[in-house]
Design an enzyme around this catalytic site. Structure first.
Site, PDB file in Angstrom:
ATOM      1  N   CYS A 140      50.388  38.893  36.537  1.00  0.00           N
ATOM      2  CA  CYS A 140      49.555  39.379  37.365  1.00  0.00           C
ATOM      3  C   CYS A 140      48.379  39.217  37.100  1.00  0.00           C
ATOM      4  CB  CYS A 140      49.984  41.079  37.729  1.00  0.00           C
ATOM      5  SG  CYS A 140      48.647  41.701  38.833  1.00  0.00           S
ATOM      6  N   CYS A 143      45.631  41.853  37.799  1.00  0.00           N
ATOM      7  CA  CYS A 143      45.704  43.013  36.677  1.00  0.00           C
ATOM      8  C   CYS A 143      45.324  42.432  35.440  1.00  0.00           C
ATOM      9  CB  CYS A 143      47.098  43.501  36.527  1.00  0.00           C
ATOM     10  SG  CYS A 143      48.477  43.658  38.125  1.00  0.00           S
ATOM     11  N   ASP A 144      45.484  41.489  34.955  1.00  0.00           N
ATOM     12  CA  ASP A 144      45.178  41.232  33.612  1.00  0.00           C
ATOM     13  C   ASP A 144      44.181  40.262  33.327  1.00  0.00           C
ATOM     14  OD1 ASP A 144      47.057  43.221  32.726  1.00  0.00           O
ATOM     15  OD2 ASP A 144      48.606  41.636  32.907  1.00  0.00           O
TER      16      ASP A 144
END
Length: 316
Positions: A140, A143-144
């Protein structure tokens, strides 16, 4: 909720944990529905293998994936949710109350069910993927990606999702390599052009990832170009992050024969509600979301499913 021997009765059964399941448990618990939640093989869901989370509201200093899930779980428990470890092996949708049987033989009779089984990221199948998960390997970028500002990263895939991930990362990382098995991109022409127009994205066509390397954290990828041909070329690519963008598989095998799914296998809901094709069955989180797949959107859909359950029961 009542229990007799190996039988359990509840107004609401939630299958699956994670942000959607735990939020649904919180809301149905506060509505005095005494929900039962079967946590599945990975209590807390995919977020438990995510190290740091900085984009979930209410955590200005950030938190860990497991810490966030533990907070959600404890909050649901506070309002009377009955958390059960294990997995559901079968569900009888033929009549209400529905009957869900767990792997250890418990039969849960439920007036309503919220399906929150999530979706699993597809991996290449490399042993190194597990070793470096959360330590350089991610599924992701949204997300990261923030953790790779000014660093070198690679994205695996050739479709729209891979191109979107690469474009997103190109605004954070110094260099982005898009690793593509074939000699072309499957993405739409518009997405392809955006990738080609980005000066810090380099597309590696005809390239396969055969391994990852590093000590404590990911340091690079073992790649092979033109595999199985006279031009075969093996080389190492030093990178700090390795992002998989080869799709997700919704976890629907348990109920795929009864619940309507779309062509990608995600649960079809009656938008804007979370109801499915069977009255009394609702879906929340990534199992019904092929697009956003974020912790906050999953939590929001868990709330919506709980409210839908409450109204469904009140009407009856």
């Amino acid at each position: 909720m009542t229990t007799t021997d190996n039988q359990l009765y509840t107004k609401c059964l939630i299958i699956g944990s994670g942000p959607a399941g735990y939020t649904a448990a919180l809301y149905t618990g506060r509505a005095n529905l005494a929900p039962v939640l079967i946590e599945g093989m990975q209590p807390g869901g995919q977020l438990t293998i995510t190290t740091d989370i900085e984009n979930f509201p209410g955590y200005p200093e950030g938190t860990t994936g497991s810490g966030l899930m533990d907070d959600m779980r404890r909050q649901a428990l506070r309002f009377g949710a009955d958390m059960r470890q294990g997995t559901v092996s079968s569900i009888d949708f033929s009549s209400r109350p529905f009957k869900a049987t767990t792997e250890d033989g418990l039969v849960v009779n439920a007036e309503t069910i919220i399906l929150a089984t999530g979706a699993s990221a597809r991996f290449l199948g490399l042993e190194d993927e597990k070793k470096f998960m959360g330590l350089g390997v991610s599924a992701c970028a949204t997300c990261d990606g923030f953790f790779y500002r000014g660093k070198k990263v690679a994205v695996v895939g050739g479709g729209d999702t891979a191109c979107e991930e690469a474009l997103y990362l190109s605004n954070l990382a110094s260099e982005v390599y898009l690793i593509v098995r074939k000699n072309y991109l499957r993405a739409s022409k518009v997405m392809q052009q955006r990738v080609f127009d980005k000066p810090n994205i380099k597309v590696l066509f005809n390239t396969n990832t055969v391994g990852l390397y590093g000590e404590e954290f990911l340091e690079g990828a073992h790649l092979v170009e033109f595999v199985g041909t006279p031009e075969e070329n093996r080389f190492d690519l030093p990178i700090d992050g390795f992002f998989l963008a080869i799709g997700h598989t919704p976890n629907t095998s348990l109920f795929s024969s009864a619940i309507e799914l779309d062509k990608e296998g995600y649960v079809v809901t009656d938008h804007p509600h979370t109801s499915t094709n069977i009255p009394g069955i609702f879906a929340a989180g990534d199992v019904a979301d092929p697009y956003y797949r974020q912790a906050i959107t999953a939590a929001g859909s868990g709330c919506r499913a709980a409210l839908d359950v409450e109204r469904f029961l009140a009407e009856r």
